[in-house]
Design a protein around this motif. Structure first.
Motif, PDB file in Angstrom:
ATOM      1  N   ASP A 186       0.731  -1.037   0.028  1.00 18.80           N
ATOM      2  CA  ASP A 186       0.072  -0.122   0.201  1.00 18.80           C
ATOM      3  C   ASP A 186       0.802   1.370   0.123  1.00 18.80           C
ATOM      4  N   VAL A 187       1.967   1.244  -0.466  1.00 18.96           N
ATOM      5  CA  VAL A 187       3.094   2.338  -0.538  1.00 18.96           C
ATOM      6  C   VAL A 187       3.611   2.224  -1.907  1.00 18.96           C
ATOM      7  N   GLY A 188       3.813   3.573  -2.512  1.00 17.23           N
ATOM      8  CA  GLY A 188       4.605   3.711  -3.541  1.00 17.23           C
ATOM      9  C   GLY A 188       3.701   3.941  -4.924  1.00 17.23           C
ATOM     10  N   ASN A 189       4.344   3.981  -5.958  1.00 20.11           N
ATOM     11  CA  ASN A 189       4.013   4.509  -7.351  1.00 20.11           C
ATOM     12  C   ASN A 189       2.569   4.177  -7.617  1.00 20.11           C
ATOM     13  N   GLN A 190       2.421   2.701  -7.509  1.00 20.39           N
ATOM     14  CA  GLN A 190       1.166   2.010  -8.155  1.00 20.39           C
ATOM     15  C   GLN A 190       0.074   2.623  -7.305  1.00 20.39           C
ATOM     16  N   MET A 191       0.096   3.115  -6.190  1.00 19.05           N
ATOM     17  CA  MET A 191      -1.033   3.438  -5.084  1.00 19.05           C
ATOM     18  C   MET A 191      -1.340   5.264  -5.602  1.00 19.05           C
ATOM     19  N   ASN A 192      -0.084   5.603  -5.902  1.00 18.66           N
ATOM     20  CA  ASN A 192      -0.322   6.934  -6.470  1.00 18.66           C
ATOM     21  C   ASN A 192      -1.147   6.942  -7.636  1.00 18.66           C
ATOM     22  N   ASN A 193      -0.624   6.206  -8.535  1.00 19.99           N
ATOM     23  CA  ASN A 193      -1.181   6.031  -9.754  1.00 19.99           C
ATOM     24  C   ASN A 193      -2.589   5.936  -9.723  1.00 19.99           C
ATOM     25  N   LEU A 194      -3.016   4.771  -8.909  1.00 18.89           N
ATOM     26  CA  LEU A 194      -4.522   4.634  -8.594  1.00 18.89           C
ATOM     27  C   LEU A 194      -5.167   5.856  -8.148  1.00 18.89           C
ATOM     28  N   GLY A 195      -4.506   6.739  -7.205  1.00 19.20           N
ATOM     29  CA  GLY A 195      -5.120   7.947  -6.674  1.00 19.20           C
ATOM     30  C   GLY A 195      -5.348   8.858  -8.128  1.00 19.20           C
ATOM     31  N   LEU A 196      -4.549   8.882  -8.774  1.00 13.68           N
ATOM     32  CA  LEU A 196      -4.684   9.723 -10.145  1.00 13.68           C
ATOM     33  C   LEU A 196      -5.733   9.248 -11.073  1.00 13.68           C
ATOM     34  N   SER A 197      -5.861   7.910 -11.117  1.00 16.12           N
ATOM     35  CA  SER A 197      -6.615   7.241 -12.106  1.00 16.12           C
ATOM     36  C   SER A 197      -8.021   7.789 -11.711  1.00 16.12           C
ATOM     37  N   VAL A 198      -8.311   7.461 -10.246  1.00 12.29           N
ATOM     38  CA  VAL A 198      -9.544   7.767  -9.654  1.00 12.29           C
ATOM     39  C   VAL A 198     -10.010   9.203  -9.872  1.00 12.29           C
ATOM     40  N   LEU A 199      -9.106  10.093  -9.627  1.00 14.91           N
ATOM     41  CA  LEU A 199      -9.424  11.638  -9.580  1.00 14.91           C
ATOM     42  C   LEU A 199      -9.778  11.912 -11.129  1.00 14.91           C
ATOM     43  N   SER A 200      -9.034  11.343 -11.924  1.00  8.53           N
ATOM     44  CA  SER A 200      -9.303  11.753 -13.490  1.00  8.53           C
ATOM     45  C   SER A 200     -10.519  11.362 -13.658  1.00  8.53           C
ATOM     46  N   ARG A 201     -11.144   9.967 -13.482  1.00  5.50           N
ATOM     47  CA  ARG A 201     -12.715   9.789 -13.799  1.00  5.50           C
ATOM     48  C   ARG A 201     -13.555  10.902 -12.956  1.00  5.50           C
ATOM     49  N   TYR A 202     -13.218  11.122 -11.871  1.00  8.51           N
ATOM     50  CA  TYR A 202     -14.006  11.764 -10.914  1.00  8.51           C
ATOM     51  C   TYR A 202     -14.262  13.147 -11.633  1.00  8.51           C
ATOM     52  N   ARG A 203     -13.224  13.743 -11.956  1.00  9.28           N
ATOM     53  CA  ARG A 203     -13.139  15.228 -12.729  1.00  9.28           C
ATOM     54  C   ARG A 203     -13.982  15.080 -14.060  1.00  9.28           C
ATOM     55  N   GLU A 204     -13.740  13.694 -14.528  1.00 12.43           N
ATOM     56  CA  GLU A 204     -14.448  13.612 -16.012  1.00 12.43           C
ATOM     57  C   GLU A 204     -15.995  13.528 -15.543  1.00 12.43           C
ATOM     58  N   LEU A 205     -16.705  13.030 -14.547  1.00 15.08           N
ATOM     59  CA  LEU A 205     -17.998  13.155 -13.997  1.00 15.08           C
ATOM     60  C   LEU A 205     -18.452  14.625 -14.297  1.00 15.08           C
ATOM     61  N   PHE A 206     -17.722  15.401 -13.738  1.00 12.80           N
ATOM     62  CA  PHE A 206     -17.913  16.848 -13.654  1.00 12.80           C
ATOM     63  C   PHE A 206     -17.841  17.450 -15.038  1.00 12.80           C
ATOM     64  N   GLY A 207     -17.533  16.967 -15.974  1.00 11.75           N
ATOM     65  CA  GLY A 207     -17.355  17.432 -17.388  1.00 11.75           C
ATOM     66  C   GLY A 207     -15.856  18.082 -17.716  1.00 11.75           C
ATOM     67  N   ASN A 208     -15.134  17.865 -16.742  1.00 12.81           N
ATOM     68  CA  ASN A 208     -13.729  18.511 -16.848  1.00 12.81           C
ATOM     69  C   ASN A 208     -12.940  17.601 -17.886  1.00 12.81           C
ATOM     70  N   GLU A 209     -12.539  17.822 -18.946  1.00 14.15           N
ATOM     71  CA  GLU A 209     -11.659  16.963 -19.812  1.00 14.15           C
ATOM     72  C   GLU A 209     -10.450  17.003 -19.459  1.00 14.15           C
ATOM     73  N   ILE A 210     -10.085  16.054 -18.643  1.00 16.28           N
ATOM     74  CA  ILE A 210      -8.722  15.700 -18.270  1.00 16.28           C
ATOM     75  C   ILE A 210      -8.086  14.593 -19.001  1.00 16.28           C
ATOM     76  N   SER A 211      -6.653  14.791 -19.447  1.00 17.23           N
ATOM     77  CA  SER A 211      -6.299  13.708 -19.805  1.00 17.23           C
ATOM     78  C   SER A 211      -5.849  12.693 -18.860  1.00 17.23           C
ATOM     79  N   PHE A 212      -6.236  11.287 -19.467  1.00 17.98           N
ATOM     80  CA  PHE A 212      -6.086  10.223 -18.279  1.00 17.98           C
ATOM     81  C   PHE A 212      -4.626   9.911 -18.215  1.00 17.98           C
ATOM     82  N   PRO A 213      -4.111   9.509 -17.037  1.00 19.41           N
ATOM     83  CA  PRO A 213      -2.775   9.301 -16.797  1.00 19.41           C
ATOM     84  C   PRO A 213      -2.439   8.032 -17.934  1.00 19.41           C
ATOM     85  N   GLU A 214      -1.075   8.075 -18.226  1.00 19.27           N
ATOM     86  CA  GLU A 214      -0.680   7.098 -19.125  1.00 19.27           C
ATOM     87  C   GLU A 214      -0.705   5.803 -18.680  1.00 19.27           C
ATOM     88  N   GLN A 215      -0.229   5.760 -17.361  1.00 16.06           N
ATOM     89  CA  GLN A 215       0.036   4.431 -16.681  1.00 16.06           C
ATOM     90  C   GLN A 215      -1.131   4.104 -15.962  1.00 16.06           C
TER      91      GLN A 215
END
Length: 553
Positions: free
Chosen positions: A168-197
């Motif tokens: 539960d430490v490290g890059n993969q977890m950060n990546n998870l947070g970023l992925s969820v945040l992107s989808r969250y922003r998408e929900l509110f109509g914000n066009e955000i580029s989804f993280p590559e990884q």
RNA sequence: GCCCCCGUAGCUCAGUGGAUAGAGCACAGGAUUCCUAAUCCUGGUGUCGCAAGUUCGAUCCUUGCCGGGGGCACCA
């Protein structure tokens, strides 16, 4: 039964040594096997042949001395033959076999357990999937193998702990947070580029949607780093809960979930780095910190701390295994995907560097699982988010079938999981074949009970069973304890699956040849005891695999 | 290039330093007035990938080669 032969054999050798018929020899290497053919007896030993070269006597002569001595002392042995180049073949008195029915009746669900492991502390770590997504089919195999191994080791008298390591430490977890945040922003109509990884599965969108129900739009206003942190925490907790639910549905349990983050909280990683430095096992080069794994048989040294100052995955993993060693396990078993095999030498090096016996560490590598539906491979790719989850498998074919299929190959053999076969309720499907044997026995016992008959050790004339089909069946259940200890000794859980098939086959054959409930009252009583014992062994072996033993089908 | 796993019957796979190498499926035929036919019985096939070595004996251990898969990160 095999144990009895071995101890008799040892006793015989000792007496022969005392009588100076043969010189002193090593008794630990005595092996007794089940011969390939009934004509060669119930058990056989190649002892005379292995001794021959050492003591310079012809094997058949040695065998003859053993035969004469042993035949004189046997209550168990009917006769001994010397065959071929010097095999000693043992024929057990048929009546002796029926004593196993007493054992099973007395020990019930404990029949098959032993003190083989002498209470030694053993840890099995398995699954250990990152909480970044649901368990997929590969984790399923690891879970089935690990959980079954834990049950087997426990039955064989080890003190076993099942552990799940949460990265539960490290890059993969950060990546998870970023992925969820992107989808969250998408929900509110914000066009955000989804993280590559990023993680592309639909479950990420579901998590974002759940998050929006709790936080509304408020996360849009937060700093990105803080928002990512909130997303990461929320998602990893939710996913871990889901993993735990899946494992429970799969009848897999853990004694302990070990969180990587506690290694940092308790300063265990720093302590490990300090230990390495103190022992002169680490050095700085090109701005990185290296561990001299090549001192312990690895092909090159490995990096602990990268140039950018962050730690590699290896560093906390060493600290984790240091923690395991300090918890006092005499055997540390890690179950990994076979793609991690390159990681084994460096982990062994670490174990040795930490001052533990490298033999105490075992990495069990689980080969790939591929899925087949309607004869065609099902494409899977984690990166694209298209994979078959464990949950889907359980929903489709059931927990029992899935567990059995994962265990019907050796771990180091690749597994083709045929979904159509798994769903077939016919003789092609070994799981139903085995469970059906158990249900059939339950049905006979129920019929007998209706007629006022229950298995009764006191009044049953077990001697009636010392022949023919009855005896054949007894011999199979008598072998069960050896199967369990063998699995434990060699860490090979798949052998239980093969044994179950053999036992079910033996029972179905018996069923078709012999009636249990018949006009012959004495035989009926004896056979009720027999099938009740068979039912017990089927149930015990199925329990080791975590599979249900149904009373009706 | 180096490392690990696998190669056994038509298919999927067990197995062992030892005796005639096994099971399931597939294929063909048969069995139930009776305890669940989700069952049983009868049929046969092998260069144990190839070659050398160790051994009294190798499918098993060693080495080389061939074929399939995986791995060779200051990713996790």
């Amino acid at each position: 039964m095999k144990e009895k032969i071995i101890s008799l054999l040892k006793q015989t050798i000792e007496e022969l040594v005392q009588a100076e018929r043969i010189p002193e020899c090593n008794m630990d290497t005595i092996t007794v096997t089940t011969p390939p053919n009934k004509e060669f007896g119930d058990f056989a030993s190649n002892l005379a042949m292995t001794m021959a070269s050492k003591i310079k006597k012809p094997p058949r002569e040695i065998a003859k001395a053993i035969k004469e001595k042993m035949e004189a002392m046997g209550d168990i042995i009917e006769r001994i033959d010397i065959a071929g180049p010097g095999f000693i073949n043992f024929y057990i008195k048929p009546v002796m076999w029926t004593s196993v029915l007493n054992d099973i009746h007395d020990q019930k669900e404990l029949y098959g357990t032993s003190s083989f492991g002498r209470g030694k502390k053993v840890q099995v770590e398995f699954v250990s999937a990152n909480p970044t997504g649901p368990l997929h089919i590969g984790h399923g195999r690891g879970a089935a193998v690990g959980d079954t191994l834990v049950r087997i080791l426990s039955a064989a008298g080890f003190d076993v702990e099942a552990e799940y390591y949460i990265n539960d430490v490290g890059n993969q977890m950060n990546n998870l947070g970023l992925s969820v945040l992107s989808r969250y922003r998408e929900l509110f109509g914000n066009e955000i580029s989804f993280p590559e990884q990023g993680y592309k599965g639909d479950y990420i969108k579901d998590l974002a949607s759940d998050l929006s129900k709790i936080h509304g739009e408020s996360l849009l206003k937060e700093d990105t780093s803080k928002a990512v942190e909130i997303c990461r925490q929320f998602a990893s907790r939710a996913i871990l809960e889901e993993i735990k639910d899946d494992l429970q549905d799969f009848n897999v349990s853990f004694d302990h979930f070990f969180s990587e983050s506690t290694l940092y909280e308790n300063n265990e990683v720093d302590a490990m780095l300090g230990y390495m430095k103190e022992k002169g096992l680490s050095y700085e080069d090109e701005g990185a910190l290296w561990f001299k794994t090549s001192n312990f048989g690895d092909e090159k040294d490995r990096v602990l701390r990268k140039q950018d100052g962050t730690l590699t995955y290896f560093a906390p993993d060493i600290a984790y295994h240091k923690d395991k060693i300090e918890r006092g396990f005499t055997q540390i078993i890690d179950i990994w995907g076979a793609d991690h095999h390159g990681y084994v030498p460096r982990m062994k090096a670490a174990i040795e560097a930490l001052g533990a016996d490298k033999e105490c560490f075992h990495a069990l590598l689980i080969q790939l699982v591929s899925l087949i539906r309607q004869g065609k491979p099902v494409q899977m790719s984690t990166r694209s988010g298209e994979f078959i989850t464990l949950k889907e498998i359980i929903d489709e074919v059931g927990k029992d079938v899935a567990r059995y299929f994962f265990l019907m190959r050796r771990c180091d053999s690749q597994l083709v999981f045929d979904l159509d076969l798994a769903k077939k309720k016919s003789d092609e499907n070994p799981v139903y074949y085995i469970q059906y044997a158990h249900a059939r026995i339950c049905s006979i016992l129920a019929n007998a009970a209706e007629q006022g008959m229950t298995p009764d050790m006191e009044t049953a004339a077990l001697g009636l069973l010392a022949d023919g089909e009855d005896l054949e069946l007894i011999k199979v259940i008598a072998a069960y304890p050896d199967v369990v200890t063998g699995c434990a000794a060699d860490l090979e859980p798949h052998r239980i699956a093969f044994y179950l098939l053999e036992l079910a086959t033996a029972f179905h054959r018996f069923y078709n040849k012999s009636r249990v409930i018949s006009d012959d009252g004495r035989m009926t009583k004896a056979r009720l005891v027999l099938i009740s014992a068979v039912r017990q062994v089927l149930a015990n072996a199925l329990a080791l695999m975590g599979i249900d033993a149904p009373e009706s089908m």
